[in-house]
Design an enzyme around this catalytic site. Structure first.
Site, short mmCIF file in Angstrom:
data_model
loop_
_atom_site.label_atom_id
_atom_site.label_comp_id
_atom_site.label_asym_id
_atom_site.label_seq_id
_atom_site.Cartn_x
_atom_site.Cartn_y
_atom_site.Cartn_z
N HIS A 48 73.50 2.97 -29.97
CA HIS A 48 73.60 3.16 -28.54
C HIS A 48 72.86 1.78 -27.86
O HIS A 48 71.91 1.36 -28.32
CB HIS A 48 72.29 4.20 -28.17
CG HIS A 48 72.84 5.66 -28.31
ND1 HIS A 48 73.18 6.13 -29.49
CD2 HIS A 48 72.79 6.72 -27.26
CE1 HIS A 48 73.69 7.37 -29.57
NE2 HIS A 48 73.38 7.77 -28.04
N ASP B 167 78.04 13.61 -24.91
CA ASP B 167 76.88 13.14 -25.21
C ASP B 167 75.64 14.49 -25.50
O ASP B 167 75.53 14.48 -26.54
CB ASP B 167 75.97 12.35 -23.94
CG ASP B 167 74.81 11.47 -24.41
OD1 ASP B 167 74.63 11.25 -25.73
OD2 ASP B 167 74.45 10.74 -23.57
N ASP B 168 75.25 14.83 -24.54
CA ASP B 168 74.23 16.03 -24.63
C ASP B 168 74.63 17.15 -23.67
O ASP B 168 73.92 17.46 -22.64
CB ASP B 168 72.91 15.82 -24.47
CG ASP B 168 72.49 14.54 -25.50
OD1 ASP B 168 72.18 15.03 -26.54
OD2 ASP B 168 72.30 13.55 -24.90
N GLU C 209 72.58 1.28 -21.97
CA GLU C 209 72.36 2.64 -21.25
C GLU C 209 71.11 2.56 -20.36
O GLU C 209 71.19 2.25 -19.31
CB GLU C 209 72.62 3.83 -22.20
CG GLU C 209 72.19 5.11 -21.42
CD GLU C 209 71.65 6.48 -22.56
OE1 GLU C 209 71.19 5.96 -23.44
OE2 GLU C 209 72.00 7.43 -22.16
N HIS D 208 75.34 14.29 -29.59
CA HIS D 208 74.25 14.75 -30.43
C HIS D 208 74.25 16.28 -30.74
O HIS D 208 74.34 16.86 -29.84
CB HIS D 208 72.91 14.36 -29.79
CG HIS D 208 73.00 12.67 -29.33
ND1 HIS D 208 72.19 11.89 -30.19
CD2 HIS D 208 73.64 12.15 -28.32
CE1 HIS D 208 72.36 10.63 -29.63
NE2 HIS D 208 73.46 10.90 -28.53
N HIS E 218 81.12 11.19 -29.49
CA HIS E 218 79.67 10.88 -29.06
C HIS E 218 79.08 12.17 -28.43
O HIS E 218 78.96 12.42 -27.19
CB HIS E 218 79.55 9.67 -27.98
CG HIS E 218 78.07 9.21 -27.82
ND1 HIS E 218 77.73 7.87 -27.99
CD2 HIS E 218 76.94 9.83 -27.50
CE1 HIS E 218 76.58 7.87 -27.54
NE2 HIS E 218 75.84 9.06 -27.18
N1 ADE Z 1 69.64 11.16 -27.65
C1 ADE Z 1 70.17 11.99 -27.08
N2 ADE Z 1 70.84 11.55 -26.11
C2 ADE Z 1 70.54 10.30 -25.80
C3 ADE Z 1 70.95 9.26 -24.75
N3 ADE Z 1 71.81 9.50 -23.94
N4 ADE Z 1 70.51 8.08 -25.05
C4 ADE Z 1 69.63 7.53 -26.06
N5 ADE Z 1 69.37 8.60 -27.11
C5 ADE Z 1 69.80 10.05 -26.81
ZN ZN Z 2 73.89 9.56 -27.04
#
Ligand code: ADE
Ligand code: ZN
Length: 320
Positions: free
Chosen positions: A186, A267-268, A189, A10, A8
């Site tokens: 997703h 994630d990011d 969250e 992006h 996971h």
């Molecule tokens: N796009 C990028 N990061 C995200 C996240 N944590 N939740 C939802 N969309 C996303």
């Molecule tokens: Zn994500």
């Protein structure tokens, strides 16, 4: 050495501030509104998405995306990762002026280069953006169905979970499933257990991105465990975005103890000042996991990866 795998991340969210600044220089753009020093500037989910969207506008051609994928994957390999599955977004590509074909071909070239240099295996998961609504996500699904690529093996949905209901997206996921893509979404969250339940009922994913707020409903936790649904857990992201107040309050250990198949991802990463290696260290420090437990998590990731049987067997053989 703990061998790692990521399910996971992006790709637009994997661009470091330094790389985005270099891109800004290349295109004569000003990124001072979203980058200060070596950090992105944001304060909540909405401003995070805004910074993320603006940074992504600086990847404008095939070469830019090849560089981004290569940089992310080579860095991941240096953290002892053997596999990555990352989310792609044709909406972001189109907004930056690329065709889906150029975007995918650039990313695939970056994947090829990273694999050649480090051996890291990778796949792409196409995504639609929930805040673009059902039509937007259907458009993303159709775009991928029309541009099939052997390295795109899944379809998912990211974006603002607080908007729309899972049932609204059933059609988009049907298009993706009919195109032979495996499904993740997703949920759980920014919204709670009901959102996870709705995703399971209407979109039938093999995996859930995050899913951690399922902990609010014990019956749902039991359902996740008995159905073998895999959660792509991103603890650093959850803490940065305020989903939980602290690592001590994070439900990863409770979900794991309840028999839910949990995995670790970033994630990011630069937005949340993390990395895959950092997530594994967090699990060691806060969730009481030793090398063996961490390797089991990697095994779960490979078992749940959207790959063919031969690739899965090859990756599993690298776990020792
Ligand atoms: N796009 C990028 N990061 C995200 C996240 N944590 N939740 C939802 N969309 C996303
Ligand atoms: Zn994500």
């Amino acid at each position: 050495m703990v061998v790692k795998a990521e399910l996971h991340c992006h790709i637009e969210g994997a661009a470091s501030p330094a790389l985005v600044e270099a891109q800004a220089e290349k295109y004569g753009a000003d990124v001072s509104a979203i980058i200060e020093g070596d950090s992105y500037v944001w304060s909540d989910f909405t401003s995070f998405l805004h910074a993320y969207d603006l940074a992504s506008r600086l990847f404008r051609d095939e070469d830019d995306y090849a560089l981004l994928a290569e940089t992310y994957l080579a860095d991941l390999a240096s953290q002892d990762a053997i596999y990555s599955e990352f989310f792609i977004s044709t909406d972001h590509a189109i907004a930056a002026g690329l065709t889906p074909e150029a975007y995918i071909s650039g990313l695939a070239e970056g994947m090829r280069r990273a694999r050649e240099a480090t051996g890291i295996e990778s796949r792409m998961i196409a995504t639609g953006l929930r805040h673009e609504g059902p039509e937007g996500v259907e458009r993303a699904a159709r775009s991928i169905a029309a541009n099939p690529h052997p390295l795109i093996t899944g379809f998912g949905m990211a974006g603002d979970e607080r908007m729309h209901r899972p049932a609204d997206f059933a059609k988009a996921f049907e298009i993706a499933r009919d195109a032979g893509l495996a499904i993740t979404v997703h949920a759980g969250e920014l919204s709670g257990a009901e959102s996870v339940r709705g995703a399971l009922d209407h979109l039938k994913p093999a995996r859930i991105g995050h899913g951690v707020r399922a902990i609010e409903d014990p019956a749902l936790v039991e359902r996740l465990a008995s159905d073998g649904v895999v959660l792509e857990v991103c603890p650093g992201s959850n803490i940065s975005l305020g989903v939980f107040p602290s690592y001590a309050a994070h439900p990863f250990p409770k979900l794991r103890d309840a028999g839910v198949r949990v995995t670790l991802s970033s994630d990011d990463p630069p937005f949340f000042h993390t990395s895959l290696a950092q997530e594994y260290e967090t699990a060691r420090t806060w969730f009481g996991m030793d090398d063996e437990a961490l390797m089991e998590t990697t095994r779960t990731s490979i078992e749940a990866a959207f790959v063919d049987a031969q690739t899965r067997a090859r990756l599993l053989s690298r776990l020792g």
